[in-house]
Write a protein that holds these residues in place. Structure first.
Motif, PDB file in Angstrom:
ATOM      1  N   ALA A  44       0.862  -1.183   0.000  1.00 56.53           N
ATOM      2  CA  ALA A  44       0.000   0.000   0.000  1.00 56.53           C
ATOM      3  C   ALA A  44       0.890   1.221   0.000  1.00 56.53           C
ATOM      4  CB  ALA A  44      -0.850   0.021   1.272  1.00 56.53           C
ATOM      5  N   ALA A 102      -1.852   4.374   3.966  1.00 54.78           N
ATOM      6  CA  ALA A 102      -3.160   3.860   3.511  1.00 54.78           C
ATOM      7  C   ALA A 102      -3.841   3.018   4.591  1.00 54.78           C
ATOM      8  CB  ALA A 102      -2.997   3.042   2.235  1.00 54.78           C
ATOM      9  N   ALA A 153      -5.551   0.378  -0.853  1.00 50.47           N
ATOM     10  CA  ALA A 153      -5.524   1.723  -1.459  1.00 50.47           C
ATOM     11  C   ALA A 153      -6.310   2.701  -0.595  1.00 50.47           C
ATOM     12  CB  ALA A 153      -6.126   1.656  -2.862  1.00 50.47           C
ATOM     13  N   PRO A 154      -5.899   3.963  -0.558  1.00 53.14           N
ATOM     14  CA  PRO A 154      -6.687   4.970   0.173  1.00 53.14           C
ATOM     15  C   PRO A 154      -7.883   5.379  -0.690  1.00 53.14           C
ATOM     16  CG  PRO A 154      -4.825   6.018  -0.893  1.00 53.14           C
ATOM     17  CD  PRO A 154      -4.713   4.547  -1.211  1.00 53.14           C
ATOM     18  N   ALA A 166       3.558   7.520  -3.538  1.00 50.24           N
ATOM     19  CA  ALA A 166       2.219   6.912  -3.508  1.00 50.24           C
ATOM     20  C   ALA A 166       1.656   6.814  -4.919  1.00 50.24           C
ATOM     21  CB  ALA A 166       1.282   7.747  -2.632  1.00 50.24           C
ATOM     22  N   LEU A 217      -5.214  10.248   1.871  1.00 45.25           N
ATOM     23  CA  LEU A 217      -3.909   9.667   2.216  1.00 45.25           C
ATOM     24  C   LEU A 217      -3.033  10.718   2.918  1.00 45.25           C
ATOM     25  CD1 LEU A 217      -2.078   7.144   1.903  1.00 45.25           C
ATOM     26  CD2 LEU A 217      -1.156   8.214  -0.131  1.00 45.25           C
TER      27      LEU A 217
END
Ligand code: ADP
Ligand code: 5GP
Length: 186
Positions: A11, A15, A124-125, A153, A131
């Motif tokens: 991630a 996240a 995932a955010p 990211a 995030l």
């Protein structure tokens, strides 16, 4: 879940993958072991050597690479991170699955080395804005580190389609339920 497996969790930083992994380890200590990686980055907040990470100097890490100690290693955010083969062996010997909180490069290496013995999950955010908020509210990183993590990211999320499962971590309890379902093969 019969045979012990590698549970690969990647991630972008912030996240929520540590939160999910720690909850699973707390709920099922007899089934899972956390893979303690080695890293050259400095301890953050309350982190202790040998608990969250084995904190090594760059020459020590280099020695480990040369000795073939790592099942995989990668350069992430300008620091080295790696999984020792002994971490995986110890978990399997104890009949436990091993949870690996590693980046997308490490995930790609281990997918190749353990083709029939892994589960891979990308957390995932809900958005890049969320995030950044989570990284700021965690309160462990200075602005320059947060800026670097936000840049990384984007490139990590570009590779999320390599993963069998993608979980969007919006509501934590809902995400945890889905996470457990995947880990237990439901
Ligand atoms: P990572 O291990 O991916 O870097 P963390 O698990 O440390 O991320 O989570 C980053 C921050 O976001 C922490 O302060 C954590 O408590 C918080 N967090 C995690 N999941 C959620 C969620 N679903 N909703 C709101 N905050 C969350
Ligand atoms: P952090 O510094 O936030 O703890 O971790 C930064 C990144 O390094 C995260 O994406 C984390 O998953 C990754 N990472 C941690 N340990 C390892 C490892 O052993 N191997 C690889 N490839 N990445 C790791």
């Amino acid at each position: 879940m019969s045979k012990p497996k590698l549970i690969i969790v990647s991630a972008p930083s912030g996240a929520g993958k540590s939160t999910l992994c720690q909850r699973l380890l707390k709920d099922y200590p007899e089934k899972f072991k956390f893979s303690i990686s080695s890293t050259t980055r400095k301890p953050r907040g309350q982190e202790q050597n040998g608990k969250e990470y084995h904190f090594l100097s760059k020459p020590e890490f280099q020695k480990g690479i040369e000795a073939g100690q790592f099942a995989e290693w990668a350069n992430v955010h300008d620091e080295f991170y790696g999984t020792s083969k002994s971490e995986i062996d110890a978990a399997f010997l104890a009949g436990k699955s091993i949870i690996l909180d590693i980046d997308v490069q490490g995930a790609a290496s281990l997918r190749k080395s353990y083709p029939n013995q892994h589960i891979d999950i990308f957390v995932a955010p809900p958005s890049l804005e969320v995030l950044e908020q989570r990284l700021r509210s965690r309160g462990t990183d200075p602005d320059a580190v947060i800026a670097k993590r936000m840049k990384n990211a984007k490139s990590e999320m570009d590779r999320m389609n390599e993963f069998t499962t993608i979980l969007i971590n919006d509501d934590l309890d809902e995400t945890y339920k889905k996470f457990k379902d995947v880990v237990f093969g439901k």
